[in-house]
Write a protein that holds these residues in place. Structure first.
Motif, PDB file in Angstrom:
ATOM      1  N   ALA A  39       0.809  -1.223   0.000  1.00 54.07           N
ATOM      2  CA  ALA A  39       0.000   0.000   0.000  1.00 54.07           C
ATOM      3  C   ALA A  39       0.838   1.267   0.000  1.00 54.07           C
ATOM      4  CB  ALA A  39      -0.931   0.011   1.216  1.00 54.07           C
ATOM      5  N   SER A  40       2.141   1.152  -0.171  1.00 52.48           N
ATOM      6  CA  SER A  40       2.991   2.345  -0.150  1.00 52.48           C
ATOM      7  C   SER A  40       3.761   2.486  -1.461  1.00 52.48           C
ATOM      8  CB  SER A  40       3.952   2.283   1.042  1.00 52.48           C
ATOM      9  OG  SER A  40       4.734   1.109   1.005  1.00 52.48           O
ATOM     10  N   ALA A  41       4.944   1.906  -1.529  1.00 55.94           N
ATOM     11  CA  ALA A  41       5.797   2.092  -2.705  1.00 55.94           C
ATOM     12  C   ALA A  41       5.163   1.513  -3.964  1.00 55.94           C
ATOM     13  CB  ALA A  41       7.162   1.450  -2.455  1.00 55.94           C
ATOM     14  N   ARG A  42       4.474   0.391  -3.830  1.00 53.88           N
ATOM     15  CA  ARG A  42       3.871  -0.223  -5.021  1.00 53.88           C
ATOM     16  C   ARG A  42       2.643   0.531  -5.501  1.00 53.88           C
ATOM     17  NH1 ARG A  42       4.181  -6.239  -2.308  1.00 53.88           N
ATOM     18  NH2 ARG A  42       6.471  -6.348  -2.179  1.00 53.88           N
ATOM     19  N   ALA A  43       1.998   1.264  -4.617  1.00 48.16           N
ATOM     20  CA  ALA A  43       0.813   2.033  -5.000  1.00 48.16           C
ATOM     21  C   ALA A  43       1.142   3.451  -5.414  1.00 48.16           C
ATOM     22  CB  ALA A  43      -0.179   2.066  -3.832  1.00 48.16           C
ATOM     23  N   LEU A  48       0.390   8.870  -8.132  1.00 46.45           N
ATOM     24  CA  LEU A  48       0.996  10.072  -8.702  1.00 46.45           C
ATOM     25  C   LEU A  48       0.472  10.358 -10.097  1.00 46.45           C
ATOM     26  CD1 LEU A  48       4.746   9.870  -7.588  1.00 46.45           C
ATOM     27  CD2 LEU A  48       3.037  11.549  -6.886  1.00 46.45           C
ATOM     28  N   VAL A  49       0.391   9.342 -10.931  1.00 48.94           N
ATOM     29  CA  VAL A  49      -0.062   9.540 -12.311  1.00 48.94           C
ATOM     30  C   VAL A  49      -1.481  10.090 -12.341  1.00 48.94           C
ATOM     31  CG1 VAL A  49      -0.702   8.330 -14.427  1.00 48.94           C
ATOM     32  CG2 VAL A  49       1.473   7.829 -13.340  1.00 48.94           C
ATOM     33  N   VAL A  50      -2.366   9.492 -11.566  1.00 44.95           N
ATOM     34  CA  VAL A  50      -3.765   9.927 -11.572  1.00 44.95           C
ATOM     35  C   VAL A  50      -3.890  11.355 -11.056  1.00 44.95           C
ATOM     36  CG1 VAL A  50      -6.036   9.512 -10.558  1.00 44.95           C
ATOM     37  CG2 VAL A  50      -4.685   7.601 -11.398  1.00 44.95           C
ATOM     38  N   GLY A  98     -10.039   0.780  -5.476  1.00 40.56           N
ATOM     39  CA  GLY A  98     -10.024  -0.132  -6.608  1.00 40.56           C
ATOM     40  C   GLY A  98      -8.807  -1.020  -6.665  1.00 40.56           C
ATOM     41  N   ARG A  99      -7.708  -0.556  -6.094  1.00 42.04           N
ATOM     42  CA  ARG A  99      -6.476  -1.340  -6.145  1.00 42.04           C
ATOM     43  C   ARG A  99      -6.302  -2.215  -4.919  1.00 42.04           C
ATOM     44  NH1 ARG A  99      -1.579  -1.489  -4.072  1.00 42.04           N
ATOM     45  NH2 ARG A  99       0.202  -2.087  -5.389  1.00 42.04           N
ATOM     46  N   THR A 100      -6.155  -1.598  -3.757  1.00 48.62           N
ATOM     47  CA  THR A 100      -5.830  -2.323  -2.529  1.00 48.62           C
ATOM     48  C   THR A 100      -7.078  -2.899  -1.864  1.00 48.62           C
ATOM     49  OG1 THR A 100      -3.950  -0.842  -2.233  1.00 48.62           O
ATOM     50  CG2 THR A 100      -4.635  -2.145  -0.332  1.00 48.62           C
ATOM     51  N   GLY A 101      -8.173  -2.119  -1.832  1.00 50.62           N
ATOM     52  CA  GLY A 101      -9.389  -2.633  -1.221  1.00 50.62           C
ATOM     53  C   GLY A 101      -9.901  -3.873  -1.925  1.00 50.62           C
ATOM     54  N   ALA A 102      -9.865  -3.870  -3.248  1.00 55.80           N
ATOM     55  CA  ALA A 102     -10.295  -5.048  -3.997  1.00 55.80           C
ATOM     56  C   ALA A 102      -9.392  -6.247  -3.697  1.00 55.80           C
ATOM     57  CB  ALA A 102     -10.279  -4.738  -5.491  1.00 55.80           C
ATOM     58  N   ALA A 103      -8.091  -5.997  -3.554  1.00 58.68           N
ATOM     59  CA  ALA A 103      -7.168  -7.092  -3.230  1.00 58.68           C
ATOM     60  C   ALA A 103      -7.454  -7.665  -1.850  1.00 58.68           C
ATOM     61  CB  ALA A 103      -5.729  -6.589  -3.309  1.00 58.68           C
ATOM     62  N   TYR A 104      -7.736  -6.793  -0.878  1.00 68.50           N
ATOM     63  CA  TYR A 104      -8.078  -7.277   0.466  1.00 68.50           C
ATOM     64  C   TYR A 104      -9.326  -8.154   0.428  1.00 68.50           C
ATOM     65  CZ  TYR A 104      -4.856  -3.827   2.517  1.00 68.50           C
ATOM     66  OH  TYR A 104      -3.754  -3.101   2.878  1.00 68.50           O
ATOM     67  N   ALA A 105     -10.362  -7.677  -0.255  1.00 63.73           N
ATOM     68  CA  ALA A 105     -11.612  -8.421  -0.308  1.00 63.73           C
ATOM     69  C   ALA A 105     -11.415  -9.769  -0.997  1.00 63.73           C
ATOM     70  CB  ALA A 105     -12.681  -7.604  -1.030  1.00 63.73           C
ATOM     71  N   ALA A 106     -10.687  -9.779  -2.109  1.00 61.29           N
ATOM     72  CA  ALA A 106     -10.468 -11.031  -2.826  1.00 61.29           C
ATOM     73  C   ALA A 106      -9.651 -12.018  -2.001  1.00 61.29           C
ATOM     74  CB  ALA A 106      -9.774 -10.746  -4.158  1.00 61.29           C
TER      75      ALA A 106
END
Length: 249
Positions: A39-43, A48-50, A98-106
């Protein structure tokens, strides 16, 4: 029923935090380290882009309108205030949902389908202590930090458009931006990010732990976690806006 389960998870999480503060945390440090890294360096790149693009869009719209009145320099103020108060916190939370929350749920739904959560409980390990708390801590701590990088990205995106459309010098743009940025704006966005981090993580964990024990359940849990997280972020942001206006912030 779903509302009762979500409230129960919130209460269990608060009680688990109290137990952890008194008797030590029961989750593994390596699990927390993995979640923090994810949830830090990989995100950070996607955040930044968005936010650079969002800052550029705000600056473009502002430049088109403000130049009609000869007030192009105020594009810097517009970008700084809009990014720090609203857009950086909200856009970062939506991206992380959309990125981390979805991964947690899955991940948690897959564990539920494979009966791994039941195995933890048989071993005497509470699912909230072992699975929910590290995920909640990760987003609660790191979303505010990502918000600060998002503010920087938004300002840079705004400068890129301002320099190309208005020929603003870097010194003029960033001087106006620093004058517009106040502790109240940054503090509001920072606390918003903390609330959004807690909301996204708990929504993802709730849907993951209450999913059906099959492949379809994993997909539904992931979808519901993202939808709940995004809608919740917008709703909480509206509450913050009303409260900030009432308090004169």
């Amino acid at each position: 029923m779903a509302f009762q389960r979500s409230v129960a998870l919130l209460g269990d999480t608060v009680l688990a935090v109290g137990r952890g503060l008194r008797g030590g945390w029961r989750f593994r440090p390596q699990d927390l380290a993995r979640l923090l890294a994810d949830a830090s360096a990989r995100a950070l790149p996607i955040v930044l882009v968005v936010n650079v693009l969002v800052g550029a869009i705000i600056a473009f719209v502002g430049a088109v309108q403000l130049t009609k009145f000869g007030a192009g320099i105020f594009v810097a103020d517009l970008v700084a205030i809009a990014i720090s108060r609203e857009m950086a916190a909200v856009i970062t939370a939506v991206v992380m949902c959309g990125r981390t929350g979805a991964a947690y749920a899955a991940e948690l739904a897959s564990m539920q389908a494979n009966e791994e959560v039941d195995a933890l409980e048989v071993l005497g390990l509470d699912a909230v202590d072992f699975l929910v708390l590290p995920r909640a801590f990760a987003l609660l701590v790191l979303l505010p930090l990502l918000y600060l990088f998002a503010c920087l990205g938004g300002l840079l995106g705004g400068y890129a458009v301002s320099a190309s459309l208005l020929d603003l010098a870097p010194a003029a743009y960033f001087d106006r931006s620093m004058n517009a940025l106040t502790a109240a704006h940054l503090g509001l966005g920072f606390f918003k990010s903390m609330a959004f981090g807690a909301l996204v993580s708990l929504a993802a964990c709730h849907h993951g732990l209450t999913s059906a024990r099959n492949a379809e359940g994993v997909g539904r849990a992931t979808t519901r976690a993202v939808v709940t997280g995004i809608v919740g972020v917008i709703a909480v942001d509206a509450v913050f806006a009303v409260c900030a206006d009432a308090l004169g912030i």
